[in-house]
Design a protein around this motif. Structure first.
Motif, mmCIF file in Angstrom:
data_model
loop_
_atom_site.group_PDB
_atom_site.id
_atom_site.type_symbol
_atom_site.label_atom_id
_atom_site.label_comp_id
_atom_site.label_asym_id
_atom_site.label_seq_id
_atom_site.Cartn_x
_atom_site.Cartn_y
_atom_site.Cartn_z
ATOM 1 N N SER A 1 0.827 -1.208 0.000
ATOM 2 C CA SER A 1 0.000 0.000 0.000
ATOM 3 C C SER A 1 0.859 1.255 0.000
ATOM 4 O O SER A 1 0.557 2.233 -0.689
ATOM 5 C CB SER A 1 -0.921 0.001 1.225
ATOM 6 O OG SER A 1 -1.812 -1.089 1.191
ATOM 7 N N MET A 2 1.937 1.242 0.763
ATOM 8 C CA MET A 2 2.820 2.408 0.834
ATOM 9 C C MET A 2 3.548 2.629 -0.487
ATOM 10 O O MET A 2 3.707 3.768 -0.946
ATOM 11 C CB MET A 2 3.822 2.222 1.971
ATOM 12 C CG MET A 2 3.186 2.217 3.342
ATOM 13 S SD MET A 2 4.398 1.835 4.630
ATOM 14 C CE MET A 2 3.295 1.370 5.970
ATOM 15 N N ILE A 3 3.985 1.541 -1.095
ATOM 16 C CA ILE A 3 4.666 1.655 -2.387
ATOM 17 C C ILE A 3 3.703 2.184 -3.448
ATOM 18 O O ILE A 3 4.048 3.070 -4.240
ATOM 19 C CB ILE A 3 5.263 0.297 -2.807
ATOM 20 C CG1 ILE A 3 6.404 -0.094 -1.856
ATOM 21 C CG2 ILE A 3 5.771 0.348 -4.254
ATOM 22 C CD1 ILE A 3 6.937 -1.506 -2.078
ATOM 23 N N ARG A 4 2.474 1.664 -3.453
ATOM 24 C CA ARG A 4 1.482 2.147 -4.423
ATOM 25 C C ARG A 4 1.189 3.628 -4.217
ATOM 26 O O ARG A 4 1.020 4.384 -5.185
ATOM 27 C CB ARG A 4 0.191 1.354 -4.274
ATOM 28 C CG ARG A 4 0.209 -0.015 -4.886
ATOM 29 C CD ARG A 4 -1.150 -0.654 -4.728
ATOM 30 N NE ARG A 4 -1.120 -2.073 -5.062
ATOM 31 C CZ ARG A 4 -2.117 -2.906 -4.782
ATOM 32 N NH1 ARG A 4 -3.200 -2.460 -4.174
ATOM 33 N NH2 ARG A 4 -2.021 -4.178 -5.111
ATOM 34 N N LEU B 1 -0.839 -0.046 -10.836
ATOM 35 C CA LEU B 1 -1.132 -1.473 -10.676
ATOM 36 C C LEU B 1 -0.597 -2.285 -11.852
ATOM 37 O O LEU B 1 -0.097 -3.401 -11.678
ATOM 38 C CB LEU B 1 -2.634 -1.687 -10.534
ATOM 39 C CG LEU B 1 -3.283 -1.126 -9.262
ATOM 40 C CD1 LEU B 1 -4.796 -1.266 -9.334
ATOM 41 C CD2 LEU B 1 -2.745 -1.822 -8.031
ATOM 42 N N ALA B 2 -0.711 -1.739 -13.050
ATOM 43 C CA ALA B 2 -0.218 -2.444 -14.244
ATOM 44 C C ALA B 2 1.286 -2.656 -14.156
ATOM 45 O O ALA B 2 1.799 -3.728 -14.510
ATOM 46 C CB ALA B 2 -0.579 -1.661 -15.506
ATOM 47 N N TRP B 3 2.002 -1.627 -13.677
ATOM 48 C CA TRP B 3 3.457 -1.782 -13.549
ATOM 49 C C TRP B 3 3.781 -2.827 -12.486
ATOM 50 O O TRP B 3 4.633 -3.700 -12.688
ATOM 51 C CB TRP B 3 4.113 -0.447 -13.196
ATOM 52 C CG TRP B 3 5.600 -0.586 -13.148
ATOM 53 C CD1 TRP B 3 6.368 -0.871 -12.055
ATOM 54 C CD2 TRP B 3 6.502 -0.510 -14.254
ATOM 55 N NE1 TRP B 3 7.688 -0.972 -12.408
ATOM 56 C CE2 TRP B 3 7.801 -0.749 -13.758
ATOM 57 C CE3 TRP B 3 6.339 -0.254 -15.616
ATOM 58 C CZ2 TRP B 3 8.923 -0.740 -14.575
ATOM 59 C CZ3 TRP B 3 7.459 -0.251 -16.436
ATOM 60 C CH2 TRP B 3 8.731 -0.487 -15.913
ATOM 61 N N GLU C 1 3.581 0.440 -22.659
ATOM 62 C CA GLU C 1 4.118 1.775 -22.945
ATOM 63 C C GLU C 1 3.287 2.505 -24.003
ATOM 64 O O GLU C 1 3.162 3.726 -23.972
ATOM 65 C CB GLU C 1 5.572 1.667 -23.410
ATOM 66 C CG GLU C 1 6.240 3.005 -23.635
ATOM 67 C CD GLU C 1 7.733 2.878 -23.875
ATOM 68 O OE1 GLU C 1 8.403 3.917 -24.008
ATOM 69 O OE2 GLU C 1 8.234 1.738 -23.927
ATOM 70 N N ASN C 2 2.700 1.752 -24.915
ATOM 71 C CA ASN C 2 1.921 2.378 -25.986
ATOM 72 C C ASN C 2 0.688 3.115 -25.454
ATOM 73 O O ASN C 2 0.162 4.017 -26.095
ATOM 74 C CB ASN C 2 1.486 1.320 -27.002
ATOM 75 C CG ASN C 2 2.673 0.701 -27.723
ATOM 76 O OD1 ASN C 2 3.648 1.392 -28.017
ATOM 77 N ND2 ASN C 2 2.607 -0.591 -27.985
ATOM 78 N N LYS C 3 0.206 2.691 -24.259
ATOM 79 C CA LYS C 3 -0.972 3.330 -23.670
ATOM 80 C C LYS C 3 -0.597 4.503 -22.768
ATOM 81 O O LYS C 3 -1.471 5.176 -22.234
ATOM 82 C CB LYS C 3 -1.783 2.303 -22.883
ATOM 83 C CG LYS C 3 -2.374 1.194 -23.761
ATOM 84 C CD LYS C 3 -3.182 0.217 -22.924
ATOM 85 C CE LYS C 3 -3.767 -0.884 -23.811
ATOM 86 N NZ LYS C 3 -4.538 -1.874 -23.014
ATOM 87 N N THR C 4 0.700 4.725 -22.583
ATOM 88 C CA THR C 4 1.167 5.819 -21.734
ATOM 89 C C THR C 4 2.292 6.554 -22.453
ATOM 90 O O THR C 4 3.465 6.456 -22.075
ATOM 91 C CB THR C 4 1.678 5.284 -20.375
ATOM 92 O OG1 THR C 4 0.803 4.278 -19.912
ATOM 93 C CG2 THR C 4 1.753 6.403 -19.348
ATOM 94 N N PRO C 5 1.976 7.288 -23.505
ATOM 95 C CA PRO C 5 3.024 7.890 -24.330
ATOM 96 C C PRO C 5 3.856 8.944 -23.614
ATOM 97 O O PRO C 5 4.965 9.257 -24.056
ATOM 98 C CB PRO C 5 2.226 8.515 -25.487
ATOM 99 C CG PRO C 5 0.858 8.737 -24.922
ATOM 100 C CD PRO C 5 0.629 7.605 -23.973
#
Length: 402
Positions: free
Chosen positions: A289-292, A360-362, A369-373
Motif C-alpha cells: 500500500s505504501m509503495i502504491r 497497478l499495471a506496472w 508503454e503504448n498506452k502511456t506515451p
C-alpha cells in the motif's frame, strides 16, 4: 537492447514477504519477449546487481533469478551474493550428465538452487539431489494430483513453493498440503466474508482517516482529529521522534508535530500510520500500500496532475478491500471520501483512477508503454524504484516507532 526488471512477491506460510522472483521485461512490450534466454538471464543479473543494485530491488530479501542451460554447463562465474540469491533452473532444461555436473559445482560453491515449474518424471528425477526448493505451478494440477505430487516430493529434502496462487482459498489449500512458500498477487485480492460487519474500531479509524482528506481542513482541525485516537497520536509522536527524521530536539506535542510536518505531509503520514494500526493486516500488504501510494503520487507529478495528494491517498487505500475482507464498494460506502477518490478506487475511473491503474499495471507486470506515451518504460522503472525505497524506509520507520 534495454532491459528492465519486474518482480513478483514470494511469501512464507505466515504471509511474511521472503523474496521476489526477478522477471525479464524489455522496453517495448508488457510481456517477456525473450528471443535470447541467455542474454535475458545475463541482463537481469547485471541490471539487478550492478546497474540498479540488488538492495534497491529486493532489500534484505531473497532474489529468485532464472538461469539457462548455458549458464549451468559453461560454468559461468556468478558475481552474486550467495546469501541473497536463489538460482532457478528453468523447466525446459534437459536433465543430462553435463547439466548435473554444472549443478553439482554450483551447489559446492554455496548457491541455493530451485527447480522452476517442476513436474516429476523418470528423466528428471536426478535434479532433486541438488535442489533446495521445488516450485510447482498449481495451474498444472487439480487438487488430487497436486496432493499426490506434494506427497512424492516430501520424500526429498526440499522446500515446496506454490506458484500462481490467485486467491486466499488456494493459499490455504496449498498451506494445508505442506507448501512452505507461495508466489503470486493473491494477498492483494480480498477474501470476502459475507454477513460480517467491519469492526467498529477499524471503521472509526478509517472514518478518522478519511476526514483528513477534506482540502478545507485547517491545521488546528487536523490536530483535533488526530487527538481523538490516542494510539494514533502516540504513534505519530514516536515516529516523528525516531531516527528516520533525524531531529536534534524532541517533539513533545501534536501541535509541534503538525506544524513541523505541514498541512500536506501530516495528512500523508497519519494515513500511513493509520493503516499500520490495522494489526491483523499482513505486513506485505501494508508495504504494498505504501509503495502504491508513492508510485501514484510520482506518476501524478510526471503527468502534471494537480491532484497528486489525492493520488497518494488512492494508492494507499487501494488495498483496503483486501485488508478489510470486504468489496471496495462496501468499504468506500463507509468513508467520507470525495466522488473522484471513490470512483478511482471502485471503478478505476477519472484521472486519478487512470493513474492508479497505471501503477497497478506496472506492479503486476502488465504495463503497456503504448498506452502511456508521456512516460517511457525507463522512467517508469525509476519511479517504481523510488517508490520501493519510500515504502521500505517508511515501513521501517513505523516499525521502529511501534
Amino acid at each position: 537492447m534495454d532491459i528492465y526488471i519486474g518482480r513478483q512477491p514470494i511469501y512464507n506460510n505466515k504471509l511474511d514477504l521472503v523474496g521476489y522472483e526477478l522477471l525479464f521485461r524489455n522496453s517495448n512490450n508488457n510481456y517477456a519477449d525473450i528471443t535470447d534466454a541467455n542474454a535475458a538471464t545475463s541482463d537481469v543479473i547485471v541490471n539487478a546487481c550492478l546497474e540498479i543494485g540488488l538492495n534497491r530491488v529486493v532489500g534484505d530479501r531473497l532474489a529468485y533469478i532464472n538461469i539457462t542451460r548455458d549458464f549451468i554447463v559453461k560454468h559461468n562465474e556468478f558475481a552474486l551474493p550467495k546469501q541473497n540469491i536463489v538460482l532457478e533452473i528453468l523447466e525446459d532444461i534437459e536433465c543430462d550428465n553435463e547439466v548435473l555436473a554444472g549443478l553439482k559445482e554450483l551447489k559446492e560453491k554455496g548457491y541455493t538452487l530451485a527447480l522452476d515449474d517442476f513436474i516429476l518424471r523418470d528423466n528428471n528425477h536426478s535434479f532433486l539431489q541438488y535442489a533446495d526448493i521445488v516450485k510447482l505451478d498449481i495451474r498444472a494440477y487439480n487438487e488430487q494430483s497436486l496432493a499426490s505430487a506434494v506427497s512424492e516430493l516430501k520424500q526429498h529434502k526440499v522446500k515446496l513453493l506454490a506458484e500462481k496462487i490467485e486467491d486466499k482459498n488456494e493459499f490455504q489449500f496449498c498451506d494445508s498440503l505442506g507448501f512452505e512458500q507461495f508466489q503470486g498477487y493473491f494477498l492483494s485480492k480480498p477474501q470476502i466474508i459475507q454477513g460480517k460487519a467491519i469492526p467498529k474500531s477499524k471503521l472509526n479509524l478509517l472514518k478518522l482517516l478519511a476526514s483528513l482528506q477534506n482540502p478545507e481542513v485547517t491545521i488546528s482541525e487536523q490536530e483535533t482529529i488526530i487527538s481523538h485516537d490516542i494510539s494514533l497520536s502516540y504513534g505519530l509522536l514516536r515516529y516523528i521522534n525516531s531516527v528516520a527524521f533525524g531531529l536534534t530536539k524532541q517533539i513533545q506535542s501534536l501541535r509541534q508535530a503538525v506544524m513541523l510536518l505541514g498541512h500536506q505531509n501530516i495528512r500523508k503520514w497519519v494515513m500511513v500510520l493509520s493503516l499500520g494500526q490495522l494489526s491483523d493486516c499482513p505486513t506485505p500488504l501494508l508495504l504494498t500500500s505504501m509503495i502504491r501510494a508513492r508510485m501514484c503520487e510520482l506518476i501524478a507529478e510526471e503527468l502534471k496532475c494537480k491532484q497528486k495528494d489525492a493520488c497518494f491517498t488512492v494508492g494507499l487505500f487501494s488495498a483496503l478491500d483486501a485488508i478489510m475482507g470486504k468489496t471496495m464498494e462496501e468499504v468506500a460506502s463507509h468513508l467520507p471520501l470525495s466522488e473522484d477518490i471513490i470512483s478511482a478506487l471502485v471503478e478505476r475511473q477519472g484521472e486519478i483512477g487512470n493513474i492508479l491503474a497505471l501503477s497497478l499495471a506496472w506492479e503486476e507486470n502488465t504495463w503497456d508503454e503504448n498506452k502511456t506515451p508521456h512516460i517511457n518504460q525507463a522512467r517508469m522503472q525509476q519511479l517504481y524504484l523510488d517508490a520501493i525505497e519510500f515504502g521500505e524506509q517508511t515501513f521501517s520507520g513505523i516499525s521502529r516507532a511501534a
